[in-house]
Design an enzyme around this catalytic site. Structure first.
Site, PDB file in Angstrom:
ATOM      1  N   SER A 164       0.894  -1.295  -0.147  1.00 38.10           N
ATOM      2  CA  SER A 164       0.073   0.162  -0.063  1.00 38.10           C
ATOM      3  C   SER A 164       0.873   1.178  -0.105  1.00 38.10           C
ATOM      4  O   SER A 164       0.609   2.361  -0.643  1.00 38.10           O
ATOM      5  CB  SER A 164      -0.787  -0.011   1.196  1.00 38.10           C
ATOM      6  OG  SER A 164      -1.709  -1.063   1.302  1.00 38.10           O
ATOM      7  N   HIS A 171       0.691   4.297   4.210  1.00 40.47           N
ATOM      8  CA  HIS A 171      -0.058   5.136   3.151  1.00 40.47           C
ATOM      9  C   HIS A 171       0.615   6.545   3.212  1.00 40.47           C
ATOM     10  O   HIS A 171       0.890   6.940   2.073  1.00 40.47           O
ATOM     11  CB  HIS A 171      -1.468   5.282   3.193  1.00 40.47           C
ATOM     12  CG  HIS A 171      -2.161   3.796   3.530  1.00 40.47           C
ATOM     13  ND1 HIS A 171      -3.438   3.741   3.625  1.00 40.47           N
ATOM     14  CD2 HIS A 171      -1.364   2.587   2.979  1.00 40.47           C
ATOM     15  CE1 HIS A 171      -3.647   2.420   3.691  1.00 40.47           C
ATOM     16  NE2 HIS A 171      -2.656   1.597   3.327  1.00 40.47           N
TER      17      HIS A 171
END
Length: 386
Positions: free
Chosen positions: A194, A246
């Protein structure tokens, strides 16, 4: 005085927003017409920006799938757990839902394969985990979501900018995401691509900004991308999602986009195809603001990654310096809790009976196991504490 159409040169831009390709188009000098009247204008397309054939991003997808298969083979649920999901898969079967709802391996198997474990990075000098963790996934659902996103985002970027730039953008962004995750999430392991994916999104945003002058429908493209990024970051405030990876990946990719995804300005491209009699004073390849963003991004990126790595290796817990930052990764509500402490249990083996008591919630249970392995005990403990 009438303008001689036979000596005019025009340049126009065709902007294809779907693929973000800019094709300058030149007007060829037409042949003299034998009859009076206007001379027809013939356009010739100049393909200045090369269209790459994507192969690296599909290779990354294959590599991630292979790594997941190896992880499941190492996990070997039938041997290391007392119950498994999809037993017909043999040693590739999944851990119980209560232990891993993503249909995947145990935490201990991920740890063996190179998951980000801050204690091992700091105390055992296993810094390689900052890179290996981005090639691992917690389960089938986790893998599918990331790989579909990687294909959608990555292939478009590789077509436009080539495998070298996109490959570096992916790996460095993943590293940046691991750094920020390690500084804030120090009690649990972390895996997933991610951070690298958010790096690609960040690179797309900075690419739009630095190449602003060559885009049509600039504001619409900018707002659409910002909304997509905001929605994805908002999902990260749910429990069990590493939003620090993230954010770290996005910030790294955003800075790298100004460095790797910069395009020459249109006036520089057009002068390369203009005839000598129509050439003007030489135009710089890049605009001033592009150069400023390039230099500033390189400096900030080097400082940020270096400072983050030094702090992590020294065992710094960033939560001590920012009391509210944990809300960036999880916001507690009446529906869920953000406490994700590792599972610890007190065990006592009496004959064929294994007695386990979870240290966090006080629950106890008895299991009939003659000679349980450490992996079996850890798996049972995880189910008991969840």
């Amino acid at each position: 005085m009438a303008r001689d159409p036979s000596s005019s040169i025009e340049i126009r831009v065709l902007s294809k927003r779907g693929s973000n390709v800019i094709h300058p188009v030149e007007v060829d000098t037409p042949l003299p017409s034998p009859s009076p009247g206007p001379v027809p204008v013939v356009y010739r397309e100049i393909k200045h920006f090369k269209k790459w054939v994507p192969w690296l991003i599909p290779s990354f997808v294959v590599a991630n799938i292979i790594m997941f298969g190896i992880t499941m083979y190492i996990n070997n649920c039938p041997k290391n757990s007392i119950s498994c999901i999809a037993d017909f898969l043999g040693r590739f079967s999944f851990q119980p839902f209560k232990e891993n709802p993503l249909l995947g391996p145990s935490s201990s198997a991920l740890q063996k394969m190179g998951a980000l474990d801050v204690s091992r990075v700091v105390d055992r000098h296993q810094g390689w985990r900052l890179i290996t963790c981005i090639w691992l996934h917690g389960g089938v659902f986790h893998l599918l979501a990331n790989m579909l996103s990687l294909l959608v985002i990555g292939i478009r970027l590789e077509q436009e900018f080539g495998f070298v730039k996109v490959g570096l953008l992916y790996v460095i962004s993943g590293f940046g995401g691991s750094l920020l995750s390690g500084l804030f999430i120090q009690e649990n392991i972390s895996v997933g691509a991610s951070g690298a994916l958010f790096g690609l999104l960040g690179g797309m945003l900075s690419e739009l900004i630095t190449n602003w002058s060559i885009y049509a429908n600039k504001l619409a493209a900018f707002l659409t991308l910002v909304i997509i990024i905001a929605i994805n970051l908002a999902v990260g405030i749910l429990p069990h999602v590493d939003n620090f990876a993230h954010i770290g990946g996005f910030l790294s990719g955003f800075l790298l986009g100004f460095v790797f995804l910069i395009r020459p300005q249109f006036s520089w491209v057009s002068q390369k195809y203009a005839s000598p009699e129509h050439s003007t004073s030489p135009k710089p390849k890049f605009k001033t603001y592009q150069c400023i963003l390039w230099v500033a991004s390189v400096i900030l990126l080097i400082i940020g990654l270096t400072l983050g790595l030094v702090m992590l290796l020294r065992g710094v817990d960033a939560n001590d310096r920012c009391s509210w930052c944990h809300y960036l990764s999880c916001v507690p509500t009446s529906k869920w809790s953000c406490k994700t402490e590792p599972a610890y249990c007190l065990s006592n083996q009496i004959g064929n009976q294994l007695n386990l008591t979870c240290s966090s919630n006080g629950k106890s249970s008895i299991y009939l196991l003659a000679d349980p392995t450490s992996s079996q005990v850890q798996g049972l403990c995880s189910q008991l504490c969840n």
